[in-house]
Motif scaffolding. Structure first.
Motif, PDB file in Angstrom:
ATOM      1  N   GLU B  30       0.837  -1.206   0.000  1.00  0.00           N
ATOM      2  CA  GLU B  30       0.000   0.000   0.000  1.00  0.00           C
ATOM      3  C   GLU B  30       0.873   1.257   0.000  1.00  0.00           C
ATOM      4  OE1 GLU B  30      -2.745  -0.219   3.283  1.00  0.00           O
ATOM      5  OE2 GLU B  30      -3.390  -2.240   2.740  1.00  0.00           O
ATOM      6  N   ILE B  31       1.972   1.212   0.717  1.00  0.00           N
ATOM      7  CA  ILE B  31       2.885   2.366   0.737  1.00  0.00           C
ATOM      8  C   ILE B  31       3.568   2.497  -0.620  1.00  0.00           C
ATOM      9  CG2 ILE B  31       4.929   3.354   1.847  1.00  0.00           C
ATOM     10  CD1 ILE B  31       4.138   1.884   4.403  1.00  0.00           C
ATOM     11  N   LEU B  32       3.938   1.360  -1.176  1.00  0.00           N
ATOM     12  CA  LEU B  32       4.557   1.362  -2.506  1.00  0.00           C
ATOM     13  C   LEU B  32       3.583   1.936  -3.543  1.00  0.00           C
ATOM     14  CD1 LEU B  32       7.205   0.441  -3.784  1.00  0.00           C
ATOM     15  CD2 LEU B  32       6.179  -1.808  -4.130  1.00  0.00           C
ATOM     16  N   ASN B  33       2.328   1.553  -3.442  1.00  0.00           N
ATOM     17  CA  ASN B  33       1.309   2.063  -4.376  1.00  0.00           C
ATOM     18  C   ASN B  33       1.173   3.575  -4.261  1.00  0.00           C
ATOM     19  OD1 ASN B  33       0.746  -0.500  -5.309  1.00  0.00           O
ATOM     20  ND2 ASN B  33      -1.055  -0.787  -4.020  1.00  0.00           N
ATOM     21  N   MET B  34       1.307   4.080  -3.053  1.00  0.00           N
ATOM     22  CA  MET B  34       1.228   5.511  -2.806  1.00  0.00           C
ATOM     23  C   MET B  34       2.298   6.238  -3.629  1.00  0.00           C
ATOM     24  SD  MET B  34       1.317   7.068   1.041  1.00  0.00           S
ATOM     25  CE  MET B  34       0.317   5.764   1.756  1.00  0.00           C
ATOM     26  N   VAL B  35       3.494   5.703  -3.603  1.00  0.00           N
ATOM     27  CA  VAL B  35       4.606   6.321  -4.326  1.00  0.00           C
ATOM     28  C   VAL B  35       4.381   6.222  -5.827  1.00  0.00           C
ATOM     29  CG1 VAL B  35       7.063   5.992  -4.884  1.00  0.00           C
ATOM     30  CG2 VAL B  35       6.314   6.029  -2.503  1.00  0.00           C
ATOM     31  N   GLU B  36       3.879   5.082  -6.274  1.00  0.00           N
ATOM     32  CA  GLU B  36       3.743   4.830  -7.719  1.00  0.00           C
ATOM     33  C   GLU B  36       2.564   5.571  -8.316  1.00  0.00           C
ATOM     34  OE1 GLU B  36       3.546   0.555  -7.782  1.00  0.00           O
ATOM     35  OE2 GLU B  36       5.723   0.323  -7.885  1.00  0.00           O
ATOM     36  N   GLN B  37       1.552   5.855  -7.490  1.00  0.00           N
ATOM     37  CA  GLN B  37       0.307   6.367  -8.052  1.00  0.00           C
ATOM     38  C   GLN B  37       0.001   7.811  -7.688  1.00  0.00           C
ATOM     39  OE1 GLN B  37      -2.572   3.458  -6.721  1.00  0.00           O
ATOM     40  NE2 GLN B  37      -1.444   1.776  -7.670  1.00  0.00           N
ATOM     41  N   GLU B  38       0.634   8.332  -6.649  1.00  0.00           N
ATOM     42  CA  GLU B  38       0.319   9.699  -6.244  1.00  0.00           C
ATOM     43  C   GLU B  38       1.491  10.610  -6.592  1.00  0.00           C
ATOM     44  OE1 GLU B  38      -1.416  10.072  -2.320  1.00  0.00           O
ATOM     45  OE2 GLU B  38      -1.897   7.937  -2.306  1.00  0.00           O
ATOM     46  N   ASN B  39       1.234  11.878  -6.606  1.00  0.00           N
ATOM     47  CA  ASN B  39       2.240  12.839  -7.039  1.00  0.00           C
ATOM     48  C   ASN B  39       2.989  13.364  -5.816  1.00  0.00           C
ATOM     49  OD1 ASN B  39       3.505  14.103  -9.104  1.00  0.00           O
ATOM     50  ND2 ASN B  39       2.094  15.847  -9.181  1.00  0.00           N
ATOM     51  N   LEU B  40       3.958  12.571  -5.349  1.00  0.00           N
ATOM     52  CA  LEU B  40       4.694  12.981  -4.165  1.00  0.00           C
ATOM     53  C   LEU B  40       5.976  13.708  -4.555  1.00  0.00           C
ATOM     54  CD1 LEU B  40       4.442   9.783  -1.892  1.00  0.00           C
ATOM     55  CD2 LEU B  40       2.873  11.713  -2.069  1.00  0.00           C
ATOM     56  N   ARG B  65      12.631   2.614  -2.234  1.00  0.00           N
ATOM     57  CA  ARG B  65      13.671   3.555  -2.689  1.00  0.00           C
ATOM     58  C   ARG B  65      13.796   3.509  -4.213  1.00  0.00           C
ATOM     59  NH1 ARG B  65      19.218   2.679  -3.486  1.00  0.00           N
ATOM     60  NH2 ARG B  65      20.527   4.516  -3.201  1.00  0.00           N
ATOM     61  N   ASP B  66      13.773   2.309  -4.763  1.00  0.00           N
ATOM     62  CA  ASP B  66      13.841   2.152  -6.224  1.00  0.00           C
ATOM     63  C   ASP B  66      12.655   2.827  -6.903  1.00  0.00           C
ATOM     64  OD1 ASP B  66      15.316  -1.193  -6.634  1.00  0.00           O
ATOM     65  OD2 ASP B  66      16.160   0.754  -6.050  1.00  0.00           O
ATOM     66  N   ALA B  67      11.500   2.784  -6.258  1.00  0.00           N
ATOM     67  CA  ALA B  67      10.311   3.404  -6.846  1.00  0.00           C
ATOM     68  C   ALA B  67      10.399   4.921  -6.766  1.00  0.00           C
ATOM     69  CB  ALA B  67       9.055   2.905  -6.133  1.00  0.00           C
ATOM     70  N   CYS B  68      11.053   5.432  -5.740  1.00  0.00           N
ATOM     71  CA  CYS B  68      11.154   6.889  -5.550  1.00  0.00           C
ATOM     72  C   CYS B  68      12.143   7.525  -6.525  1.00  0.00           C
ATOM     73  CB  CYS B  68      11.581   7.208  -4.125  1.00  0.00           C
ATOM     74  SG  CYS B  68      10.297   6.947  -2.883  1.00  0.00           S
ATOM     75  N   GLN B  69      13.236   6.828  -6.791  1.00  0.00           N
ATOM     76  CA  GLN B  69      14.336   7.461  -7.531  1.00  0.00           C
ATOM     77  C   GLN B  69      13.936   7.963  -8.916  1.00  0.00           C
ATOM     78  OE1 GLN B  69      17.544   4.588  -7.058  1.00  0.00           O
ATOM     79  NE2 GLN B  69      18.484   5.853  -5.475  1.00  0.00           N
ATOM     80  N   PRO B  70      13.330   7.150  -9.793  1.00  0.00           N
ATOM     81  CA  PRO B  70      12.987   7.655 -11.126  1.00  0.00           C
ATOM     82  C   PRO B  70      11.901   8.743 -11.095  1.00  0.00           C
ATOM     83  CG  PRO B  70      12.101   5.460 -10.808  1.00  0.00           C
ATOM     84  CD  PRO B  70      12.942   5.747  -9.610  1.00  0.00           C
ATOM     85  N   ARG B  71      11.206   8.865  -9.997  1.00  0.00           N
ATOM     86  CA  ARG B  71      10.152   9.872  -9.855  1.00  0.00           C
ATOM     87  C   ARG B  71      10.662  11.111  -9.118  1.00  0.00           C
ATOM     88  NH1 ARG B  71       7.960   4.768  -9.435  1.00  0.00           N
ATOM     89  NH2 ARG B  71       6.082   4.416 -10.714  1.00  0.00           N
ATOM     90  N   ASN B  72      11.973  11.127  -8.841  1.00  0.00           N
ATOM     91  CA  ASN B  72      12.604  12.249  -8.128  1.00  0.00           C
ATOM     92  C   ASN B  72      11.918  12.568  -6.804  1.00  0.00           C
ATOM     93  OD1 ASN B  72      14.671  12.817 -10.037  1.00  0.00           O
ATOM     94  ND2 ASN B  72      13.120  13.772 -11.351  1.00  0.00           N
ATOM     95  N   ILE B  73      11.513  11.519  -6.121  1.00  0.00           N
ATOM     96  CA  ILE B  73      10.915  11.674  -4.795  1.00  0.00           C
ATOM     97  C   ILE B  73      12.016  11.424  -3.777  1.00  0.00           C
ATOM     98  CG2 ILE B  73       9.197  10.803  -3.164  1.00  0.00           C
ATOM     99  CD1 ILE B  73       7.634   9.739  -5.617  1.00  0.00           C
ATOM    100  N   SER B  74      12.293  12.416  -2.948  1.00  0.00           N
ATOM    101  CA  SER B  74      13.315  12.186  -1.919  1.00  0.00           C
ATOM    102  C   SER B  74      12.694  11.353  -0.817  1.00  0.00           C
ATOM    103  CB  SER B  74      13.830  13.510  -1.359  1.00  0.00           C
ATOM    104  OG  SER B  74      12.827  14.139  -0.594  1.00  0.00           O
ATOM    105  N   ILE B  75      13.494  10.439  -0.289  1.00  0.00           N
ATOM    106  CA  ILE B  75      12.990   9.532   0.749  1.00  0.00           C
ATOM    107  C   ILE B  75      13.938   9.571   1.933  1.00  0.00           C
ATOM    108  CG2 ILE B  75      14.074   7.556  -0.447  1.00  0.00           C
ATOM    109  CD1 ILE B  75      11.836   5.810   0.779  1.00  0.00           C
ATOM    110  N   ALA B  76      13.379   9.598   3.122  1.00  0.00           N
ATOM    111  CA  ALA B  76      14.188   9.638   4.334  1.00  0.00           C
ATOM    112  C   ALA B  76      13.540   8.764   5.393  1.00  0.00           C
ATOM    113  CB  ALA B  76      14.321  11.071   4.850  1.00  0.00           C
ATOM    114  N   ILE B  77      14.385   8.271   6.277  1.00  0.00           N
ATOM    115  CA  ILE B  77      13.921   7.472   7.413  1.00  0.00           C
ATOM    116  C   ILE B  77      14.238   8.251   8.679  1.00  0.00           C
ATOM    117  CG2 ILE B  77      14.391   5.385   8.754  1.00  0.00           C
ATOM    118  CD1 ILE B  77      14.884   3.936   6.102  1.00  0.00           C
ATOM    119  N   SER B  78      13.274   8.352   9.569  1.00  0.00           N
ATOM    120  CA  SER B  78      13.531   9.080  10.808  1.00  0.00           C
ATOM    121  C   SER B  78      13.237   8.206  12.019  1.00  0.00           C
ATOM    122  CB  SER B  78      12.693  10.365  10.875  1.00  0.00           C
ATOM    123  OG  SER B  78      11.358  10.071  11.222  1.00  0.00           O
TER     124      SER B  78
END
Lengths: 228, 101
Positions: B30-40, B65-78
């Motif tokens: 579901e989190i992966l789908n969020m990255v793939e389908q929404e404009n983050l 992370r692989d899904a974020c990179q081609p979409r230029n979505i920065s990802i961080a863990i806190s």
């Protein structure tokens, strides 16, 4: 087998004597066979006084023999189906019982939990279900999960066993599968996986945490040890 | 595993709770789908309430992370802590993810 500590025959570090009886009055040496329904509250089952716990099956009379064939009877043993182990965050369930019985510190519990989780998943996926390695290296990780789920649906009942022996201030753990797959034989010397590798880190993590790690022949059991 | 969105919008914050293990792959999807389908634009994963992670959970994070990179979505863990933080250290995840305490 590289592990060579002598068996401690006196009172365990937890203060439990081998001949203590369970709350129900059954001798601790008698295994507890629990039903599928009872497995839904596995933590309550494991709080009973016995040392050995098996999810009941048609051939459950062979389970104790299977364990004894692997060596001396463990101080704690649990055998459940792959389905239950996969669905129930099995590592966390069994760790509560192990931590209590053997008096593990929080840090040591975390480390043992991590190793058990990795070993149990390996035993289910590669041992019992024999999901092929090339499937696990697929760039589509979710195709790999689908492989595992499909295989688990076909063979949910194959058992996975967690066994623990206490030797003075050390514990020896064994995770054993009942399927046709093979784990590695001999001492484990896993190298650090590639940073972005999506699977295949489990053995490396176990080796990073445990004192000794090895498999038996023919690759059905993974052993690791911790000082307590 | 469960998760809640603590900050919606294109700069998304998600807090994970419980355990992230092999059997949680469907929920993580579901989190992966969020990255793939929404404009983050960015995604922060708050691990302060995540109690346990296994190597399969690490693999899922790498997939994210692989899904974020081609979409230029920065990802961080806190706020990874306890067992989760230790597994990140063993696996050198600080070299792959921006980590914040």
């Amino acid at each position: 087998m590289p592990f060579s500590l002598h068996r401690h025959t006196e009172q365990t570090s937890l203060g439990l004597l081998p001949e203590q009886r369970s709350e129900a009055g059954a001798p601790r040496g008698a295994p507890c066979f629990f039903t599928l329904k009872e497995a839904e509250e596995l933590e309550l089952v494991l709080a009973r006084g016995q040392r050995l716990f098996f999810q009941a099956a048609d051939s459950h009379n062979n389970e104790k023999d299977l364990l004894l064939a692997a060596g001396e009877e463990p101080d704690f043993g649990l055998g459940v189906s792959s389905r239950i182990a996969y669905d129930r965050h099995f590592g966390a369930l069994v760790m509560a019982a192990i931590s209590q019985r053997f008096g593990l510190s929080r840090t040591r519990s975390e480390q043992v939990h991590t190793c058990l989780q990795e070993a149990v998943v390996n035993a289910i996926v590669h041992g019992n279900l024999d999901v092929q390695k090339d499937c696990s290296q697929s760039s589509d990780l979710y195709a790999y999960y689908a492989c595992v789920e499909a295989a688990l649906a076909k063979q949910p009942a194959l058992r996975v066993y967690v066994l623990v022996w206490e030797y003075g201030r050390s514990l020896k753990f064994c995770v054993r599968h009942a399927g046709k797959g093979r784990l590695r034989d001999g001492l484990i010397t896993a190298t650090h996986p590639a940073l972005d590798q999506k699977s295949g880190r489990g053995l490396y993590i176990i080796q990073s945490l445990a004192e000794q790690v090895w498999c038996d022949e023919p690759g059905k059991s993974l052993y690791f040890t911790f000082a307590c | 595993m469960d998760y809640i969105t603590t900050k919606p919008g294109e700069d998304r914050h998600i807090s994970l709770t419980g355990q992230l293990t092999f059997a949680d792959n469907a929920k993580f999807r579901e989190i992966l789908n969020m990255v793939e389908q929404e404009n983050l634009r960015s995604l922060v994963l708050d691990f302060s309430k995540l109690e346990f992670i296994d190597s399969a959970g690490l693999g899922m994070l790498l997939l994210l992370r692989d899904a974020c990179q081609p979409r230029n979505i920065s990802i961080a863990i806190s706020s990874a802590k306890g067992q989760v933080e230790k597994i990140f250290l063993i696996s050198k995840f600080d070299q792959l993810f921006s980590m914040a305490s």
